[in-house]
Design an enzyme around this catalytic site. Structure first.
Site, short mmCIF file in Angstrom:
data_model
loop_
_atom_site.label_atom_id
_atom_site.label_comp_id
_atom_site.label_asym_id
_atom_site.label_seq_id
_atom_site.Cartn_x
_atom_site.Cartn_y
_atom_site.Cartn_z
N LYS A 1 1.16 -1.23 0.01
CA LYS A 1 -0.34 -0.30 -0.31
C LYS A 1 0.75 1.11 0.04
O LYS A 1 -0.19 2.74 -0.51
CB LYS A 1 -1.05 0.08 1.44
CG LYS A 1 -2.08 -1.08 0.92
CD LYS A 1 -3.04 -0.97 0.41
CE LYS A 1 -4.02 -1.92 0.23
NZ LYS A 1 -5.15 -1.81 -0.66
N GLU B 1 -9.57 6.18 3.04
CA GLU B 1 -10.64 5.38 3.79
C GLU B 1 -9.32 3.30 4.06
O GLU B 1 -8.77 4.05 3.14
CB GLU B 1 -11.31 4.64 2.53
CG GLU B 1 -11.26 3.26 1.47
CD GLU B 1 -9.52 3.55 0.63
OE1 GLU B 1 -9.61 5.03 0.86
OE2 GLU B 1 -8.95 2.94 0.24
N SER C 1 1.50 -9.55 -0.57
CA SER C 1 1.49 -8.25 -0.56
C SER C 1 1.96 -7.63 0.84
O SER C 1 1.53 -6.30 0.82
CB SER C 1 0.08 -7.88 -1.18
OG SER C 1 -1.02 -8.70 0.10
#
Lengths: 405, 265
Positions: free
Chosen positions: A97, A119, A386
């Site tokens: 991210k 969010e 990830s």
């Protein structure tokens, strides 16, 4: 089921369309901001100074390139394909991210927006955004569903420590979908001063394209690294798919390489009934949710369905529009792994390789556990890891009965 | 009869269909028309109403909990039309429920039910090709939103594609209360009126979002053709019972008119 008629004629050439999917379905109030964002992003994209600043931060701050690690013990134990792990879990803040948060944070700064909203589902995008805001000196408000705040409490605490305000969302299913709606309500109210860092390859144009661009470094590095290590492309790339940012990042540079299988893994949850999973391609039909036209889990009246996954980051009723196009064209395959398989994969990877994956990423690992034994040792599997699993220790302790054993 | 505003300013009244029940919504709408509403916006409840504040979110949840479907909303539209041939009637919805229903089928059924137009909250003019074709085919008025943030060229596109009236959003934000009218609203209405192409029909402009009392309506009367009352009505319905809601709403709407008479003196 009633037939779906597209709200506008599909066109490959229109920006923000992936085949018939994507587009922009938002209240008019947001349109000026989306057009401004699209314009500013186009300029930044071709601005060498912007790209150099981002590349510098990705390298020295976030820790790119991330390693492509050969999971030798796991591969040997499964007795099939050679499994490589793309170690996005080793990035600063613990997941992919940060790639996107840095890119959009710099863009917000360039656009003169001092207030950031975002969010978050699992909290990894929230932590990445709070981190970038601290780094750039920006005000930060994170929306997170109450259910997710409870199950990802560690990340809530991290965001607060970083100086972000975390606002709980108690409407609807109290998960990622509702956090996005609340962030959009904030944005529509404060649109003149606020930049919305959307964390997934979702939402109205230009977000799906922009987020994919900020994440495509994953597949760019994968490709270089596997060619360097093996001298050939992988048989398949596997990634988990919630909104789809890590998966599109892991797939994108391989799309022209038709022989490389692209396998997206959705959350199978705890059953196949509507509401028990987040497998959009298994139970969804095309529709519009939160600004984009894509596959959506919904009832026969067009109301958005509830979802379930043990992983907050995959627990979402729709999927990025580019995945919808890759699905329909057959270029990527989508499958699902359920809660139990994902938890099993966490343990397996932890105990064979000493790597604790996020439960989201463990869905991709679970798929590798399934397919690797059916393949030959000549074949190569690349799994996008990830994120790391520290955030999930509470869930893992409970689900795996780690305490008082 | 095409949408028209009998009063000055006109009143557009929004209700979430199915809250507290379909029968109550029908009775509330009829009472509102008797009390002076020119146009009824029948809201289709949606699970994820991202343009709406908490009042309409809660109303949508209640309506959905009672199983309200788009076909039910069209049924009460038919009842309202049968009882009130002259009133304006708009279906107000998010896009997904009508996509799932089928856009052409929705256009046919909304027209057959006697509605005059449709407002889709998350439909912008650029994406509206197929939608506009369907509205045009059956003769329904597509009502679009115009926002204070919309630049002039967007307002021109909105003005050229709208029919019935243009819904001007009074301020950036979601539906719900505000204490006073901002200068945004008057400036927006002025810009919308300047955006009609020469020779084109000059549609009425209704101002909505946050209009909750007679003062607001009187202010809107000074610069626009109509005021939209939404959350204030839905809030009143929430605080009433199914039996008293229609009378409460009628009393409230008459109160808005009284103030208007007083300021017009």
């Amino acid at each position: 089921m009633a037939s779906i008629i597209l709200p506008s004629a599909p066109s490959e050439s229109r920006p923000g369309r992936f085949g018939i999917y994507g587009g922009r379905y938002v209240p008019e109030t947001l349109m000026a901001a989306l057009l401004e964002l699209e314009h500013e992003y186009e300029i930044a994209k071709s601005d060498a100074a912007f790209q150099a600043e981002l590349a510098g931060l990705l390298k020295d701050y976030a820790g790119r390139p991330t390693p492509l690690y050969f999971a030798k013990r796991l591969s040997e134990e499964l007795g099939g394909a050679k499994i490589y792990l793309k170690r996005e879990d080793l990035l600063h803040t613990g997941a992919h991210k940060i790639n996107n948060a840095l890119g959009q944070g710099l863009l917000a700064q360039r656009m003169g927006k001092r207030r950031i909203i975002a969010e978050t589902g699992a909290g990894q995008h929230g932590v990445a955004t709070a981190t970038v805001c601290a780094l750039l000196g920006l005000e930060c408000v994170i929306y997170m569903g109450d259910v997710d705040m409870a199950r990802q409490e560690l990340n809530v605490l991290r965001m607060r420590l970083l100086g972000a305000e975390v606002r709980g969302v108690s409407s609807g299913s109290k998960t990622l979908k509702d956090a996005i709606s609340e962030a959009m309500r904030d944005w529509v109210t404060n649109v003149r001063t606020t930049y919305y860092i959307l964390g997934s390859a979702l939402g109205a144009h230009p977000y799906p394209t922009m987020v994919r661009d900020f994440q495509r470094c994953i597949s760019r590095e994968m490709k270089e690294q596997i060619l360097e290590k093996e001298g050939r492309l992988p048989t398949a790339v596997i990634a988990c798919v919630g909104g789809g940012s890590n998966a599109i990042g892991a797939f994108y540079e391989f799309i022209p390489d038709r022989k490389v299988r692209l396998i997206g893994v959705e959350a199978g949850g705890r059953g196949t009934a509507l509401g028990e999973h987040a497998a959009r391609f298994a139970g969804g039909v095309p529709g519009v949710l939160q600004g984009t036209f894509s596959y959506v889990l919904q009832d026969e009246n067009g109301q958005i369905a509830g979802t379930h996954s043990v992983s907050a980051g995959l627990d979402y009723a729709s999927i990025g529009p580019e995945h919808a196009a890759l699905h329909d064209s057959g270029r990527a395959e989508y499958t699902s792994q359920d809660d139990a398989s994902a938890l099993n994969a966490v343990v397996k990877l932890a105990r064979t390789e000493g790597i604790l994956p996020a439960i989201e990423s463990a869905h991709a690992v679970a798929e590798a556990l399934k397919v690797a034994p059916t393949m030959t040792p000549r074949e190569l599997l690349v799994v996008n890891l990830s994120g790391r699993g520290d955030k999930d220790m509470g869930i893992l302790a409970r689900e795996l009965h780690l305490q008082g054993a | 009869m095409p949408i028209h505003f009998e009063h000055k300013p006109g009143l557009v009244v929004y209700v979430t269909a199915g809250d507290p029940s379909l029968e109550a919504t029908r009775d509330i709408a009829l009472a509102a028309i008797d009390a002076g509403a020119d146009v009824i916006e029948l809201g289709v409840p949606f699970s994820d109403p991202l343009a709406d504040g908490p009042v309409i979110q809660r109303a949508s949840e209640r309506a959905l909990a009672r199983g309200t479907k788009l076909s039910d909303v069209l049924t009460i539209a038919r009842d309202i039309r049968a009882a009130k041939p002259a009133a304006g009637l708009i279906i107000f919805t998010y896009l997904n429920p009508i996509l799932r229903y089928g856009l052409a089928r929705f256009a046919d059924d909304a027209k057959a039910a006697g509605s005059d137009g449709v407002l889709v909250t998350d439909m912008i003019v650029e994406e509206a090709g197929e939608y506009l074709k369907e509205m045009d085919r059956v003769g329904l008025a597509p009502v679009f939103l115009a926002a204070p943030t919309s630049p002039d060229e967007r307002l021109a596109a909105i003005a050229s594609r709208s029919k019935g009236f243009i819904y001007a959003i009074s301020r950036t934000g979601i539906t719900g209360k505000q204490t006073s009218m901002t200068s945004d609203a008057a400036a927006l209405v002025e810009r919308i009126r300047a955006s009609f192409a020469p020779g084109a029909e000059r549609l009425p402009v209704a101002v909505g979002f946050g209009i909750s009392n007679a003062d607001h309506v009187a202010q809107v009367a000074e610069f626009a053709d109509a005021a939209v009352i939404g959350s204030a009505i839905v809030d009143l319905i929430e605080r009433s019972t199914a039996e008293t809601a229609a009378a409460e709403v009628a009393r409230f709407i008459k109160g808005l008119r009284l103030q208007e008479a007083a300021t017009a003196r």
